[in-house]
Enzyme design. Structure first.
Site, PDB file in Angstrom:
ATOM      1  N   SER A  61      54.686  49.277  88.947  1.00  0.00           N
ATOM      2  CA  SER A  61      54.588  47.853  88.650  1.00  0.00           C
ATOM      3  C   SER A  61      53.198  47.484  88.136  1.00  0.00           C
ATOM      4  O   SER A  61      52.202  48.146  88.436  1.00  0.00           O
ATOM      5  CB  SER A  61      54.902  47.036  89.905  1.00  0.00           C
TER       6      SER A  61
HETATM    7  N1  SAM Z   1      56.711  50.816  94.271  1.00  0.00           N
HETATM    8  C1  SAM Z   1      56.702  51.672  93.108  1.00  0.00           C
HETATM    9  C2  SAM Z   1      55.324  52.100  92.704  1.00  0.00           C
HETATM   10  O1  SAM Z   1      54.346  51.677  93.329  1.00  0.00           O
HETATM   11  O2  SAM Z   1      55.241  52.896  91.767  1.00  0.00           O
HETATM   12  C3  SAM Z   1      57.415  51.055  91.940  1.00  0.00           C
HETATM   13  C4  SAM Z   1      58.871  50.994  92.169  1.00  0.00           C
HETATM   14  S1  SAM Z   1      59.899  51.010  90.741  1.00  0.00           S
HETATM   15  C5  SAM Z   1      59.590  49.456  90.021  1.00  0.00           C
HETATM   16  C6  SAM Z   1      61.460  50.866  91.572  1.00  0.00           C
HETATM   17  C7  SAM Z   1      61.874  52.104  92.328  1.00  0.00           C
HETATM   18  O3  SAM Z   1      62.979  51.793  93.154  1.00  0.00           O
HETATM   19  C8  SAM Z   1      62.309  53.252  91.422  1.00  0.00           C
HETATM   20  O4  SAM Z   1      61.568  54.393  91.695  1.00  0.00           O
HETATM   21  C9  SAM Z   1      63.790  53.430  91.784  1.00  0.00           C
HETATM   22  O5  SAM Z   1      64.233  54.762  91.701  1.00  0.00           O
HETATM   23  C10 SAM Z   1      63.800  52.927  93.209  1.00  0.00           C
HETATM   24  N2  SAM Z   1      65.108  52.517  93.729  1.00  0.00           N
HETATM   25  C11 SAM Z   1      66.107  51.843  93.102  1.00  0.00           C
HETATM   26  N3  SAM Z   1      67.142  51.635  93.949  1.00  0.00           N
HETATM   27  C12 SAM Z   1      66.790  52.214  95.138  1.00  0.00           C
HETATM   28  C13 SAM Z   1      67.421  52.355  96.416  1.00  0.00           C
HETATM   29  N4  SAM Z   1      68.635  51.855  96.668  1.00  0.00           N
HETATM   30  N5  SAM Z   1      66.760  52.985  97.397  1.00  0.00           N
HETATM   31  C14 SAM Z   1      65.522  53.498  97.190  1.00  0.00           C
HETATM   32  N6  SAM Z   1      64.865  53.406  96.013  1.00  0.00           N
HETATM   33  C15 SAM Z   1      65.493  52.768  94.997  1.00  0.00           C
END
Ligand code: SAM
Length: 212
Positions: A61
């Site tokens: 993000s």
């Molecule tokens: N917090 C992260 C960082 O600091 O880099 C950024 C997160 S990214 C915007 C969103 C993440 O959520 C992705 O890596 C995606 O694979 C994960 N995601 C999506 N659905 C999910 C779920 N049900 N459980 C766990 N992770 C999930």
């Protein structure tokens, strides 16, 4: 490239002028090496004012969004925090500077493994990683004082509300697939109150209690 200088400039030009005030949050953003959470080829963009691709169709993000969501969590130091969506691991590292124990769930195994290797290399011992569907939370480790969802969700998953302790806070981007708003939920004496914050665009939260 002097990454410390780039971090200082990021805080001075992107965070303080947009209203981030919590000194502990600003100090953590100055300290954590954001470039370390990116592929070498993208490290020169690490401190730019934007989200960046991290592979598997996912993103780290924008620094401002990390700061806003972290400030809204109102972390004092002793909290157990659950993060859904480990991604690169950057947000978890910021949280690990501020709270006691961080539990972070990622559905993409490769991203979880890369993030875990980064935590190890940077010496974080208070971050625990699990691969799986974070929309069901992490029941074995509940309750949590704070929960942060870092992917866009149509609603706050019910299991996460159940796993939030009393006087706890949840922060999440809630909306449709392509645009959301940061929502803050506070649980007090079993009652939930909701407030609405910055508009945002996150990749979708995919799972049983998120997007199918
Ligand atoms: N917090 C992260 C960082 O600091 O880099 C950024 C997160 S990214 C915007 C969103 C993440 O959520 C992705 O890596 C995606 O694979 C994960 N995601 C999506 N659905 C999910 C779920 N049900 N459980 C766990 N992770 C999930």
């Amino acid at each position: 490239m002097d990454f410390q200088e780039l971090r200082d400039i990021m805080v001075k030009t992107q965070l303080i002028p947009r209203g981030i005030k919590d000194k502990r949050v600003l100090d953590a953003m100055k300290k954590v090496p954001r470039h370390f959470f990116l592929d070498e080829s993208m490290q020169h963009r690490a401190y730019d004012d934007m989200a960046i691709a991290i592979g598997e169709g996912q993103t780290i993000s924008q620094p401002y969004m990390v700061a806003v969501m972290t400030e809204l969590l109102e972390i004092k130091g002793e909290e157990r925090v659950l993060e859904i969506g480990t991604g690169s691991g950057y947000q978890a590292a910021i949280l690990a500077e501020l709270a006691k124990e961080i539990y972070t769930v990622e559905r993409v195994q490769e991203l979880a493994e890369q993030a875990e290797a980064r935590f190890h290399a940077l010496g974080y011992k208070n971050i625990h990683v699990k691969v799986g569907d974070g929309t069901s939370g992490w029941p074995e480790e509940a309750p949590f004082n704070r929960i942060i969802i870092t992917a866009g969700t149509p609603k706050i998953p019910e299991p996460l509300i159940e796993q939030l302790s009393d006087e706890g806070i949840i922060i999440a981007p809630v909306g449709d697939r392509f645009s959301q708003q940061i929502v803050k939920i506070v649980k007090s004496k079993g009652k939930l109150s909701e407030s609405f914050h910055t508009p945002c665009v996150f990749v979708p939260l995919i799972g049983e209690h998120g997007w199918k």
